[in-house]
Design a protein around this motif. Structure first.
Motif, PDB file in Angstrom:
ATOM      1  N   HIS A   1       7.260   2.905 -26.484  1.00  0.00           N
ATOM      2  CA  HIS A   1       7.327   1.451 -26.621  1.00  0.00           C
ATOM      3  C   HIS A   1       8.777   0.994 -26.759  1.00  0.00           C
ATOM      4  O   HIS A   1       9.207   0.037 -26.119  1.00  0.00           O
ATOM      5  CB  HIS A   1       6.509   0.978 -27.822  1.00  0.00           C
ATOM      6  N   GLY A   2       9.542   1.695 -27.575  1.00  0.00           N
ATOM      7  CA  GLY A   2      10.945   1.347 -27.746  1.00  0.00           C
ATOM      8  C   GLY A   2      11.734   1.508 -26.470  1.00  0.00           C
ATOM      9  O   GLY A   2      12.588   0.682 -26.131  1.00  0.00           O
ATOM     10  N   THR A   3      11.447   2.547 -25.708  1.00  0.00           N
ATOM     11  CA  THR A   3      12.153   2.785 -24.450  1.00  0.00           C
ATOM     12  C   THR A   3      11.779   1.751 -23.406  1.00  0.00           C
ATOM     13  O   THR A   3      12.637   1.253 -22.682  1.00  0.00           O
ATOM     14  CB  THR A   3      11.847   4.202 -23.924  1.00  0.00           C
ATOM     15  N   LEU A   4      10.510   1.416 -23.323  1.00  0.00           N
ATOM     16  CA  LEU A   4      10.068   0.432 -22.335  1.00  0.00           C
ATOM     17  C   LEU A   4      10.703  -0.933 -22.568  1.00  0.00           C
ATOM     18  O   LEU A   4      11.039  -1.642 -21.618  1.00  0.00           O
ATOM     19  CB  LEU A   4       8.538   0.302 -22.349  1.00  0.00           C
ATOM     20  N   THR A   5      10.866  -1.306 -23.815  1.00  0.00           N
ATOM     21  CA  THR A   5      11.400  -2.637 -24.105  1.00  0.00           C
ATOM     22  C   THR A   5      12.914  -2.700 -24.032  1.00  0.00           C
ATOM     23  O   THR A   5      13.469  -3.741 -23.719  1.00  0.00           O
ATOM     24  CB  THR A   5      10.947  -3.115 -25.504  1.00  0.00           C
ATOM     25  N   THR A   6      13.607  -1.598 -24.303  1.00  0.00           N
ATOM     26  CA  THR A   6      15.068  -1.646 -24.322  1.00  0.00           C
ATOM     27  C   THR A   6      15.727  -1.034 -23.099  1.00  0.00           C
ATOM     28  O   THR A   6      16.804  -1.473 -22.703  1.00  0.00           O
ATOM     29  CB  THR A   6      15.624  -0.927 -25.571  1.00  0.00           C
ATOM     30  N   ASP A   7      15.124  -0.019 -22.502  1.00  0.00           N
ATOM     31  CA  ASP A   7      15.739   0.674 -21.379  1.00  0.00           C
ATOM     32  C   ASP A   7      14.689   1.057 -20.342  1.00  0.00           C
ATOM     33  O   ASP A   7      14.220   2.197 -20.317  1.00  0.00           O
ATOM     34  CB  ASP A   7      16.468   1.922 -21.875  1.00  0.00           C
ATOM     35  N   PRO A   8      14.320   0.127 -19.460  1.00  0.00           N
ATOM     36  CA  PRO A   8      13.293   0.450 -18.466  1.00  0.00           C
ATOM     37  C   PRO A   8      13.681   1.613 -17.546  1.00  0.00           C
ATOM     38  O   PRO A   8      12.828   2.336 -17.062  1.00  0.00           O
ATOM     39  CB  PRO A   8      13.140  -0.846 -17.662  1.00  0.00           C
ATOM     40  N   HIS A   9      14.987   1.805 -17.316  1.00  0.00           N
ATOM     41  CA  HIS A   9      15.435   2.911 -16.460  1.00  0.00           C
ATOM     42  C   HIS A   9      15.114   4.270 -17.090  1.00  0.00           C
ATOM     43  O   HIS A   9      14.833   5.228 -16.384  1.00  0.00           O
ATOM     44  CB  HIS A   9      16.945   2.786 -16.209  1.00  0.00           C
ATOM     45  N   GLY A  10      15.165   4.348 -18.404  1.00  0.00           N
ATOM     46  CA  GLY A  10      14.918   5.609 -19.093  1.00  0.00           C
ATOM     47  C   GLY A  10      13.454   5.910 -19.328  1.00  0.00           C
ATOM     48  O   GLY A  10      13.117   6.910 -19.964  1.00  0.00           O
ATOM     49  N   THR A  11      12.568   5.074 -18.814  1.00  0.00           N
ATOM     50  CA  THR A  11      11.133   5.260 -19.043  1.00  0.00           C
ATOM     51  C   THR A  11      10.642   6.591 -18.478  1.00  0.00           C
ATOM     52  O   THR A  11       9.880   7.301 -19.127  1.00  0.00           O
ATOM     53  CB  THR A  11      10.333   4.098 -18.434  1.00  0.00           C
ATOM     54  N   TRP A  12      11.083   6.937 -17.272  1.00  0.00           N
ATOM     55  CA  TRP A  12      10.632   8.191 -16.674  1.00  0.00           C
ATOM     56  C   TRP A  12      11.140   9.392 -17.460  1.00  0.00           C
ATOM     57  O   TRP A  12      10.450  10.400 -17.587  1.00  0.00           O
ATOM     58  CB  TRP A  12      11.060   8.290 -15.207  1.00  0.00           C
ATOM     59  N   TYR A  13      12.358   9.277 -17.993  1.00  0.00           N
ATOM     60  CA  TYR A  13      12.891  10.349 -18.819  1.00  0.00           C
ATOM     61  C   TYR A  13      12.049  10.514 -20.082  1.00  0.00           C
ATOM     62  O   TYR A  13      11.759  11.635 -20.503  1.00  0.00           O
ATOM     63  CB  TYR A  13      14.338  10.075 -19.216  1.00  0.00           C
ATOM     64  N   ALA A  14      11.681   9.399 -20.674  1.00  0.00           N
ATOM     65  CA  ALA A  14      10.867   9.448 -21.893  1.00  0.00           C
ATOM     66  C   ALA A  14       9.481  10.014 -21.608  1.00  0.00           C
ATOM     67  O   ALA A  14       8.963  10.812 -22.391  1.00  0.00           O
ATOM     68  CB  ALA A  14      10.759   8.058 -22.510  1.00  0.00           C
ATOM     69  N   LEU A  15       8.887   9.618 -20.500  1.00  0.00           N
ATOM     70  CA  LEU A  15       7.565  10.147 -20.152  1.00  0.00           C
ATOM     71  C   LEU A  15       7.621  11.650 -19.910  1.00  0.00           C
ATOM     72  O   LEU A  15       6.727  12.392 -20.322  1.00  0.00           O
ATOM     73  CB  LEU A  15       7.018   9.425 -18.919  1.00  0.00           C
ATOM     74  N   LEU A  16       8.674  12.103 -19.241  1.00  0.00           N
ATOM     75  CA  LEU A  16       8.832  13.536 -19.002  1.00  0.00           C
ATOM     76  C   LEU A  16       9.045  14.281 -20.320  1.00  0.00           C
ATOM     77  O   LEU A  16       8.477  15.358 -20.541  1.00  0.00           O
ATOM     78  CB  LEU A  16       9.998  13.790 -18.050  1.00  0.00           C
ATOM     79  N   ALA A  17       9.833  13.704 -21.210  1.00  0.00           N
ATOM     80  CA  ALA A  17      10.067  14.332 -22.509  1.00  0.00           C
ATOM     81  C   ALA A  17       8.786  14.407 -23.340  1.00  0.00           C
ATOM     82  O   ALA A  17       8.533  15.407 -24.016  1.00  0.00           O
ATOM     83  CB  ALA A  17      11.148  13.575 -23.270  1.00  0.00           C
ATOM     84  N   VAL A  18       7.972  13.364 -23.281  1.00  0.00           N
ATOM     85  CA  VAL A  18       6.692  13.385 -23.995  1.00  0.00           C
ATOM     86  C   VAL A  18       5.776  14.460 -23.408  1.00  0.00           C
ATOM     87  O   VAL A  18       5.115  15.197 -24.146  1.00  0.00           O
ATOM     88  CB  VAL A  18       6.012  11.993 -23.948  1.00  0.00           C
ATOM     89  N   ALA A  19       5.764  14.587 -22.082  1.00  0.00           N
ATOM     90  CA  ALA A  19       4.945  15.625 -21.446  1.00  0.00           C
ATOM     91  C   ALA A  19       5.406  17.018 -21.866  1.00  0.00           C
ATOM     92  O   ALA A  19       4.575  17.900 -22.136  1.00  0.00           O
ATOM     93  CB  ALA A  19       4.996  15.475 -19.935  1.00  0.00           C
ATOM     94  N   VAL A  20       6.714  17.224 -21.939  1.00  0.00           N
ATOM     95  CA  VAL A  20       7.241  18.524 -22.380  1.00  0.00           C
ATOM     96  C   VAL A  20       6.868  18.774 -23.838  1.00  0.00           C
ATOM     97  O   VAL A  20       6.493  19.891 -24.207  1.00  0.00           O
ATOM     98  CB  VAL A  20       8.769  18.587 -22.170  1.00  0.00           C
ATOM     99  N   THR A  21       6.953  17.748 -24.661  1.00  0.00           N
ATOM    100  CA  THR A  21       6.581  17.893 -26.064  1.00  0.00           C
ATOM    101  C   THR A  21       5.112  18.283 -26.201  1.00  0.00           C
ATOM    102  O   THR A  21       4.766  19.182 -26.968  1.00  0.00           O
ATOM    103  CB  THR A  21       6.848  16.589 -26.837  1.00  0.00           C
ATOM    104  N   ILE A  22       4.265  17.626 -25.431  1.00  0.00           N
ATOM    105  CA  ILE A  22       2.829  17.934 -25.476  1.00  0.00           C
ATOM    106  C   ILE A  22       2.566  19.351 -24.982  1.00  0.00           C
ATOM    107  O   ILE A  22       1.773  20.086 -25.555  1.00  0.00           O
ATOM    108  CB  ILE A  22       2.034  16.894 -24.660  1.00  0.00           C
ATOM    109  N   GLY A  23       3.249  19.751 -23.914  1.00  0.00           N
ATOM    110  CA  GLY A  23       3.070  21.105 -23.385  1.00  0.00           C
ATOM    111  C   GLY A  23       3.655  22.182 -24.284  1.00  0.00           C
ATOM    112  O   GLY A  23       3.119  23.288 -24.387  1.00  0.00           O
ATOM    113  N   ALA A  24       4.767  21.862 -24.934  1.00  0.00           N
ATOM    114  CA  ALA A  24       5.424  22.848 -25.792  1.00  0.00           C
ATOM    115  C   ALA A  24       4.666  23.072 -27.090  1.00  0.00           C
ATOM    116  O   ALA A  24       4.764  24.154 -27.688  1.00  0.00           O
ATOM    117  CB  ALA A  24       6.849  22.402 -26.099  1.00  0.00           C
TER     118      ALA A  24
END
Length: 71
Positions: A21-44
């Motif tokens: 939510h914080g990334t979407l509202t402040t840095d739309p460009h970094g959204t894909w990075y955040a989604l990838l990081a969340v996926a890695v966190t879930i997988g790890a």
């Protein structure tokens, strides 16, 4: 015992939603990075034997690296 199994997953879910939510509202460009990081966190999380600190650390490290290299 049941709460001890699901509590880390709940905390990770709340952390992921808050971070996205914080990334979407402040840095739309970094959204894909955040989604990838969340996926890695879930997988790890299960890959590291449900050690929450290692999963969150892996996702956070990836997010920081992506922001610094690709930005």
């Amino acid at each position: 015992m049941e709460m001890a199994v699901w509590m880390p997953v709940g905390i990770l879910a709340i952390l992921a939603v808050t971070a996205l939510h914080g990334t979407l509202t402040t840095d739309p460009h970094g959204t894909w990075y955040a989604l990838l990081a969340v996926a890695v966190t879930i997988g790890a999380h299960p890959a590291f034997g449900r050690r929450t600190v290692l999963g969150v650390s892996a996702g956070t490290a990836l997010y920081i690296v992506l922001l610094n290299i690709c930005a």
